[in-house]
Scaffold this active site. Sequence first.
Site, PDB file in Angstrom:
ATOM      1  N   ILE A  58     -54.644  60.075  32.698  1.00  0.00           N
ATOM      2  CA  ILE A  58     -54.801  60.860  31.591  1.00  0.00           C
ATOM      3  C   ILE A  58     -53.385  60.674  30.766  1.00  0.00           C
ATOM      4  O   ILE A  58     -52.218  60.696  31.544  1.00  0.00           O
ATOM      5  CB  ILE A  58     -55.190  62.170  31.669  1.00  0.00           C
ATOM      6  CG1 ILE A  58     -55.227  63.015  30.497  1.00  0.00           C
ATOM      7  CG2 ILE A  58     -54.208  62.989  32.780  1.00  0.00           C
ATOM      8  CD1 ILE A  58     -55.725  64.559  30.771  1.00  0.00           C
ATOM      9  N   SER A  59     -53.276  60.256  29.657  1.00  0.00           N
ATOM     10  CA  SER A  59     -52.147  60.219  28.840  1.00  0.00           C
ATOM     11  C   SER A  59     -50.992  61.553  28.679  1.00  0.00           C
ATOM     12  O   SER A  59     -51.891  62.645  28.863  1.00  0.00           O
ATOM     13  CB  SER A  59     -52.414  59.798  27.451  1.00  0.00           C
ATOM     14  OG  SER A  59     -53.140  58.735  27.324  1.00  0.00           O
ATOM     15  N   GLN A  60     -49.967  61.284  28.576  1.00  0.00           N
ATOM     16  CA  GLN A  60     -48.964  62.268  28.309  1.00  0.00           C
ATOM     17  C   GLN A  60     -49.227  63.281  27.054  1.00  0.00           C
ATOM     18  O   GLN A  60     -49.685  62.617  26.300  1.00  0.00           O
ATOM     19  CB  GLN A  60     -47.250  61.679  28.210  1.00  0.00           C
ATOM     20  CG  GLN A  60     -46.207  62.965  27.819  1.00  0.00           C
ATOM     21  CD  GLN A  60     -45.318  61.981  27.466  1.00  0.00           C
ATOM     22  OE1 GLN A  60     -45.061  60.989  27.111  1.00  0.00           O
ATOM     23  NE2 GLN A  60     -44.148  62.714  27.565  1.00  0.00           N
TER      24      GLN A  60
END
Length: 204
Positions: free
Chosen positions: A51-53
Amino acid sequence: MVERQIEARGIHNPRVLSAMREIPRHLFIPPPYDQSAYDDNPLPIGNGQTISQPYIVALMTDLLRPEPSDNVLEIGAGSGYQAAILSRLVRRLTTMERISAVAILARNNVTSLGIQNVEVVEGDGTQGYPQNAPYDGIIVTAATPEIPQTLTDQLADGGRLVAPVGGRDIQELVTLEKQGDIMIPECHGGVRFVPLIGKHGWEN
Ligand code: SAH
């Protein structure tokens, strides 16, 4: 999270900030990493994916300039967090995911939040999804060696595309704006994404 990681870094679009406040990030992260859901970094979601930052999600959302009437395509659903954010900001979102188990995870996550304007499609996003085109915006959330023409072909006139473009390990965040036959590029700094694997992306 929103105040310290996103507003403090210069994102002030009120629609983007309120979508980021409304969607609980921990619901998109399987245990044990859900404990760290509001930390300032990407996290594993299984199947070797992430999951992206939060800041990168906010930045890419802001760069897309989403409007309430927009029809948008996302490539790389992951666990569906970016899709859930965009669902609050646009009319319709199609999100593509190549790994079957991850597509199911994304679909379950958006459904359990009662989100009804997101369609999760399992398949190779480097070929886009012509069935729902043209798109006012396309957001690619996996690293691509170059932006596939298949995708820019599915962009409406005046539409915008956001993607991490470059090597397998490090990329530049790029936007393209379609103006008739011309694509206007802009660069927005270095990022790190997992590779976009498919016909017009990396081989594997
Ligand atoms: N958008 C996600 C982050 C996704 S990580 C978020 O909101 O957190 C990138 C995802 O892209 C991975 O799940 C990976 O499986 C997927 N992916 C890689 N290549 C792809 C392709 N060609 N088509 C669709 N999905 C792809």
